[in-house]
Motif scaffolding. Sequence first.
Motif, PDB file in Angstrom:
ATOM      1  N   ARG A 324       0.863  -1.175   0.000  1.00 50.81           N
ATOM      2  CA  ARG A 324       0.000   0.000   0.000  1.00 50.81           C
ATOM      3  C   ARG A 324       0.896   1.220   0.000  1.00 50.81           C
ATOM      4  O   ARG A 324       1.679   1.416   0.926  1.00 50.81           O
ATOM      5  CB  ARG A 324      -0.922   0.023   1.216  1.00 50.81           C
ATOM      6  CG  ARG A 324      -1.981   1.113   1.029  1.00 50.81           C
ATOM      7  CD  ARG A 324      -3.052   1.035   2.059  1.00 50.81           C
ATOM      8  NE  ARG A 324      -2.677   1.937   3.161  1.00 50.81           N
ATOM      9  CZ  ARG A 324      -3.560   2.448   4.011  1.00 50.81           C
ATOM     10  NH1 ARG A 324      -4.834   2.140   3.896  1.00 50.81           N
ATOM     11  NH2 ARG A 324      -3.169   3.230   4.971  1.00 50.81           N
ATOM     12  N   VAL A 325       0.796   2.030  -1.036  1.00 51.93           N
ATOM     13  CA  VAL A 325       1.709   3.167  -1.167  1.00 51.93           C
ATOM     14  C   VAL A 325       1.001   4.501  -0.975  1.00 51.93           C
ATOM     15  O   VAL A 325       1.652   5.539  -0.943  1.00 51.93           O
ATOM     16  CB  VAL A 325       2.444   3.171  -2.531  1.00 51.93           C
ATOM     17  CG1 VAL A 325       3.346   1.967  -2.644  1.00 51.93           C
ATOM     18  CG2 VAL A 325       1.451   3.222  -3.687  1.00 51.93           C
ATOM     19  N   GLY A 326      -0.318   4.474  -0.890  1.00 51.58           N
ATOM     20  CA  GLY A 326      -0.948   5.775  -0.719  1.00 51.58           C
ATOM     21  C   GLY A 326      -2.394   5.705  -0.284  1.00 51.58           C
ATOM     22  O   GLY A 326      -3.051   4.676  -0.390  1.00 51.58           O
ATOM     23  N   ARG A 327      -2.822   6.834   0.240  1.00 57.51           N
ATOM     24  CA  ARG A 327      -4.210   7.040   0.619  1.00 57.51           C
ATOM     25  C   ARG A 327      -4.707   8.272  -0.125  1.00 57.51           C
ATOM     26  O   ARG A 327      -3.981   9.263  -0.231  1.00 57.51           O
ATOM     27  CB  ARG A 327      -4.292   7.297   2.121  1.00 57.51           C
ATOM     28  CG  ARG A 327      -5.244   6.358   2.816  1.00 57.51           C
ATOM     29  CD  ARG A 327      -5.313   6.667   4.263  1.00 57.51           C
ATOM     30  NE  ARG A 327      -3.954   6.933   4.814  1.00 57.51           N
ATOM     31  CZ  ARG A 327      -3.709   7.031   6.106  1.00 57.51           C
ATOM     32  NH1 ARG A 327      -4.676   6.903   6.972  1.00 57.51           N
ATOM     33  NH2 ARG A 327      -2.491   7.284   6.553  1.00 57.51           N
ATOM     34  N   HIS A 328      -5.920   8.213  -0.618  1.00 59.54           N
ATOM     35  CA  HIS A 328      -6.448   9.328  -1.401  1.00 59.54           C
ATOM     36  C   HIS A 328      -6.583  10.577  -0.532  1.00 59.54           C
ATOM     37  O   HIS A 328      -6.880  10.485   0.654  1.00 59.54           O
ATOM     38  CB  HIS A 328      -7.812   8.942  -1.992  1.00 59.54           C
ATOM     39  CG  HIS A 328      -8.226   9.806  -3.138  1.00 59.54           C
ATOM     40  ND1 HIS A 328      -8.821  11.018  -2.969  1.00 59.54           N
ATOM     41  CD2 HIS A 328      -8.100   9.622  -4.481  1.00 59.54           C
ATOM     42  CE1 HIS A 328      -9.065  11.559  -4.157  1.00 59.54           C
ATOM     43  NE2 HIS A 328      -8.638  10.725  -5.092  1.00 59.54           N
ATOM     44  N   ARG A 329      -6.373  11.737  -1.155  1.00 58.10           N
ATOM     45  CA  ARG A 329      -6.423  12.987  -0.400  1.00 58.10           C
ATOM     46  C   ARG A 329      -7.774  13.245   0.235  1.00 58.10           C
ATOM     47  O   ARG A 329      -7.871  13.831   1.299  1.00 58.10           O
ATOM     48  CB  ARG A 329      -6.110  14.175  -1.329  1.00 58.10           C
ATOM     49  CG  ARG A 329      -4.680  14.198  -1.773  1.00 58.10           C
ATOM     50  CD  ARG A 329      -4.329  15.476  -2.505  1.00 58.10           C
ATOM     51  NE  ARG A 329      -2.985  15.352  -3.068  1.00 58.10           N
ATOM     52  CZ  ARG A 329      -1.886  15.495  -2.356  1.00 58.10           C
ATOM     53  NH1 ARG A 329      -1.943  15.810  -1.075  1.00 58.10           N
ATOM     54  NH2 ARG A 329      -0.705  15.325  -2.919  1.00 58.10           N
ATOM     55  N   SER A 330      -8.840  12.863  -0.464  1.00 60.28           N
ATOM     56  CA  SER A 330     -10.155  13.261   0.034  1.00 60.28           C
ATOM     57  C   SER A 330     -11.136  12.107   0.188  1.00 60.28           C
ATOM     58  O   SER A 330     -12.265  12.315   0.590  1.00 60.28           O
ATOM     59  CB  SER A 330     -10.756  14.311  -0.913  1.00 60.28           C
ATOM     60  OG  SER A 330     -10.911  13.758  -2.200  1.00 60.28           O
ATOM     61  N   SER A 391     -16.491  12.887 -12.501  1.00 62.99           N
ATOM     62  CA  SER A 391     -16.589  12.700 -11.057  1.00 62.99           C
ATOM     63  C   SER A 391     -16.105  13.974 -10.378  1.00 62.99           C
ATOM     64  O   SER A 391     -15.320  14.727 -10.949  1.00 62.99           O
ATOM     65  CB  SER A 391     -15.770  11.490 -10.616  1.00 62.99           C
ATOM     66  OG  SER A 391     -14.539  11.489 -11.264  1.00 62.99           O
ATOM     67  N   PRO A 392     -16.590  14.208  -9.162  1.00 65.60           N
ATOM     68  CA  PRO A 392     -16.140  15.408  -8.453  1.00 65.60           C
ATOM     69  C   PRO A 392     -14.632  15.362  -8.221  1.00 65.60           C
ATOM     70  O   PRO A 392     -14.080  14.315  -7.891  1.00 65.60           O
ATOM     71  CB  PRO A 392     -16.907  15.344  -7.128  1.00 65.60           C
ATOM     72  CG  PRO A 392     -17.497  13.975  -7.037  1.00 65.60           C
ATOM     73  CD  PRO A 392     -17.536  13.390  -8.399  1.00 65.60           C
ATOM     74  N   VAL A 393     -13.972  16.485  -8.425  1.00 65.87           N
ATOM     75  CA  VAL A 393     -12.518  16.547  -8.253  1.00 65.87           C
ATOM     76  C   VAL A 393     -12.213  17.434  -7.052  1.00 65.87           C
ATOM     77  O   VAL A 393     -12.684  18.565  -6.968  1.00 65.87           O
ATOM     78  CB  VAL A 393     -11.857  17.140  -9.512  1.00 65.87           C
ATOM     79  CG1 VAL A 393     -10.353  17.218  -9.326  1.00 65.87           C
ATOM     80  CG2 VAL A 393     -12.198  16.301 -10.726  1.00 65.87           C
ATOM     81  N   GLY A 394     -11.442  16.897  -6.116  1.00 63.07           N
ATOM     82  CA  GLY A 394     -11.086  17.662  -4.929  1.00 63.07           C
ATOM     83  C   GLY A 394      -9.886  18.555  -5.199  1.00 63.07           C
ATOM     84  O   GLY A 394      -9.262  18.465  -6.260  1.00 63.07           O
ATOM     85  N   PRO A 395      -9.533  19.422  -4.232  1.00 60.21           N
ATOM     86  CA  PRO A 395      -8.364  20.282  -4.409  1.00 60.21           C
ATOM     87  C   PRO A 395      -7.100  19.437  -4.571  1.00 60.21           C
ATOM     88  O   PRO A 395      -6.974  18.382  -3.961  1.00 60.21           O
ATOM     89  CB  PRO A 395      -8.329  21.109  -3.116  1.00 60.21           C
ATOM     90  CG  PRO A 395      -9.228  20.409  -2.150  1.00 60.21           C
ATOM     91  CD  PRO A 395     -10.208  19.618  -2.942  1.00 60.21           C
ATOM     92  N   PHE A 428      -2.996  11.117  -4.398  1.00 55.60           N
ATOM     93  CA  PHE A 428      -2.795  10.315  -3.196  1.00 55.60           C
ATOM     94  C   PHE A 428      -1.717  10.928  -2.305  1.00 55.60           C
ATOM     95  O   PHE A 428      -0.771  11.540  -2.795  1.00 55.60           O
ATOM     96  CB  PHE A 428      -2.389   8.881  -3.568  1.00 55.60           C
ATOM     97  CG  PHE A 428      -3.498   8.090  -4.187  1.00 55.60           C
ATOM     98  CD1 PHE A 428      -4.288   7.250  -3.406  1.00 55.60           C
ATOM     99  CD2 PHE A 428      -3.780   8.196  -5.540  1.00 55.60           C
ATOM    100  CE1 PHE A 428      -5.324   6.526  -3.974  1.00 55.60           C
ATOM    101  CE2 PHE A 428      -4.819   7.472  -6.111  1.00 55.60           C
ATOM    102  CZ  PHE A 428      -5.588   6.638  -5.327  1.00 55.60           C
ATOM    103  N   ILE A 429      -1.880  10.741  -1.015  1.00 51.61           N
ATOM    104  CA  ILE A 429      -0.797  11.053  -0.095  1.00 51.61           C
ATOM    105  C   ILE A 429       0.056   9.795  -0.055  1.00 51.61           C
ATOM    106  O   ILE A 429      -0.363   8.767   0.486  1.00 51.61           O
ATOM    107  CB  ILE A 429      -1.351  11.386   1.303  1.00 51.61           C
ATOM    108  CG1 ILE A 429      -2.243  12.622   1.189  1.00 51.61           C
ATOM    109  CG2 ILE A 429      -0.216  11.580   2.295  1.00 51.61           C
ATOM    110  CD1 ILE A 429      -3.220  12.760   2.329  1.00 51.61           C
ATOM    111  N   LEU A 430       1.195   9.862  -0.713  1.00 54.12           N
ATOM    112  CA  LEU A 430       2.003   8.650  -0.820  1.00 54.12           C
ATOM    113  C   LEU A 430       2.659   8.365   0.516  1.00 54.12           C
ATOM    114  O   LEU A 430       3.188   9.272   1.170  1.00 54.12           O
ATOM    115  CB  LEU A 430       3.033   8.797  -1.937  1.00 54.12           C
ATOM    116  CG  LEU A 430       2.433   8.944  -3.346  1.00 54.12           C
ATOM    117  CD1 LEU A 430       3.529   9.015  -4.397  1.00 54.12           C
ATOM    118  CD2 LEU A 430       1.473   7.806  -3.669  1.00 54.12           C
ATOM    119  N   GLU A 431       2.609   7.100   0.912  1.00 57.54           N
ATOM    120  CA  GLU A 431       3.122   6.735   2.223  1.00 57.54           C
ATOM    121  C   GLU A 431       4.581   6.342   2.162  1.00 57.54           C
ATOM    122  O   GLU A 431       5.238   6.200   3.160  1.00 57.54           O
ATOM    123  CB  GLU A 431       2.285   5.577   2.794  1.00 57.54           C
ATOM    124  CG  GLU A 431       0.860   6.047   3.088  1.00 57.54           C
ATOM    125  CD  GLU A 431      -0.069   4.929   3.500  1.00 57.54           C
ATOM    126  OE1 GLU A 431       0.338   3.751   3.417  1.00 57.54           O
ATOM    127  OE2 GLU A 431      -1.198   5.234   3.901  1.00 57.54           O
TER     128      GLU A 431
END
Length: 644
Positions: A324-330, A391-395, A428-431
């Motif tokens: 697992r290398v990342g979690r989505h920002r939003s 799809s909705p796009v976050g900042p 993604f916030i890469l871990e």
Amino acid sequence: MHRSIATVSLSGTLRQKLEAIAAAGFDGIELFEADFINFNGTAADLGRIAADLGLSIDLYQPFRDFEAMPEPQFRRSLDRAERKFDLMQAMGAPLVLCCSNTSPATIDDPALAAAQLHELAERASRRGLRVGFEALAWGRKTSLYGQAWDIVRRADHPGLGLILDSFHTLSLKDDPAGIADIPGDKIFFLQMADAPLLEMSVLQWARHHRSFPGQGELDVIDFFVQTLRAGYTGPLSLEIFNDVFRETPNRRIAVDAMRSLLYLESEARTRLAAAPKRQVARAIELFSPPPVPKLEGITFIEFAADEKSAATLGTLFGQFGFRRVGRHRSKAVSLYRQGDVHLIVNAQPDSFARERFDAHGTSVCALGIRAADPQTAVERAVAMRSQRYDSPVGPQEVAVPAIVAPGGNLLHFVPSSLGPNGLYEADFILEDDGEPAGAGAGAGAGQGAGLLAIDHVALGLAVDQLDTWVLFSRAVLGLAPGESLELADPFGLIRSRGVANADRSVRLVLNVSMSQRTRTARMLNVTGGGAVHHIALRCDDIFETVARLRADGVRFVPISPNYHDDLPTRLDIEPALVERMRAAGVLFDRSAAGDYLHIYTESLEGEGTFFEIVQRIGGYDGYGSSNAPARMAAQAQEQAQPQH
Ligand code: MG
Ligand code: MG
């Protein structure tokens, strides 16, 4: 072009057919006589319904067994024609299709055929109507367009012209090049049909197995090009007799039909531009969509999940050597990576993925394909009648344009300019930022099990979705279909066809169960069709990869020892290699161009999606289909006698 379709091509009542045809954007119809005979209204009623829907009735068809008949039958047929002319006038149909005679009473005399058709055209002209003569491939004396044209020319009546049907010419392997020499204004109507190449009587082939242009294997583009070179400016129509289309929801078939004409026009336009032998009439404007997208590999696969199944998938992917290398920002979305393979698990409430999860359980809900120009790729898809999905796009997130594929999954076009990491860095916030990705990654940590890239994605489709997908793949994505194969599952036949782009960086395999009892069919009952059946991941050394995966607890479908006993009797393989394959449970296929070693894992959940691990050697271009029966038999036997 004025775009038309024969009512016989769709399912439903006549009114429902017209509504579906109008909704898909057609300009007119060919009225198939049986549809009118069973219609609960008058010819005038039908004319009004069509007009209200914005459709013209371009052609009334067919009028049979007319020309080259003995005098008494000829006189009776003229009376019959007058009754049809009454109907045509009442509904507002200007042209009748007279197909070449199949009656044993036909006389082999083109001059007589011409004289009698002249008389028919004269009667039609008195009412302001016209007659088109079409050569049926199984016509008794007239089966080729050249013969029909000879008769029309001899008849020499302004109200009589030729009707061309690509199926009748191409099914007999007749050369359509001569069409270009026929005066365009003597061609009254053009019917297009494609078909798979089949060995059977041409009548059976024609009545049950025609398909829309782009779905079959006939050179319908060349046929259309020759007709345009003749100077033809009339309607472009579809006349498709197909057993499956007759039972498929007509809205979808009508969209396929329109897509097939748009595809045909755009391909013909390209061919004409490449070889401008003759000036094509300026009156004709052929459809000109944005270019076929340049695709550069499948980069991610997204799974629909809830919180619980997301955790289960995460554990399973870990066994496969993914990190697992990342979690989505939003969003509640995780990213797993190995080599250039990205797996996304989406458990975000109120998302598209969650809707898919609620409907179908844990399953693939989207694919990400790298494209040189995603915006143009989406524009082409929309031009070819696919739906765009925003799809909705976050900042800080990248907008990745997507379309809805047949069956409801999403296809995202990921800009290749972003590079292998770009999309994920933005979204993604890469871990584990410093980790090298891609085939160039060094050995050791982060290298996982040696899985490098997504080789192909196999889809499980309902019977009525195969032609839809073949045309979608061709017209929207620019993928070319390979040969159609039939594979034996213990409980029925599976039809399988690969589609791929020219450099083979994007490969899909379309699998259809012809039986309700196969595992593929049961999977469809759960997912509703258009499901991802398996995901094939490529490696460089399958024995090394399988050993690592087994060590981490991955379970593979067991292959019968009889399979490996049989291998060297079919193929010239080193005995040591056979023994290695036997020990590892690896399957083998060989073509003139190279070898294919592969193995299938057990399903991630129940009878759902599974992985295939593959190693391609040399120029092998297939999918190991000859081994699919070994896998299906093994899966069926596991099901019958649980080992674990
Ligand atoms: Mg026809
Ligand atoms: Mg496969």
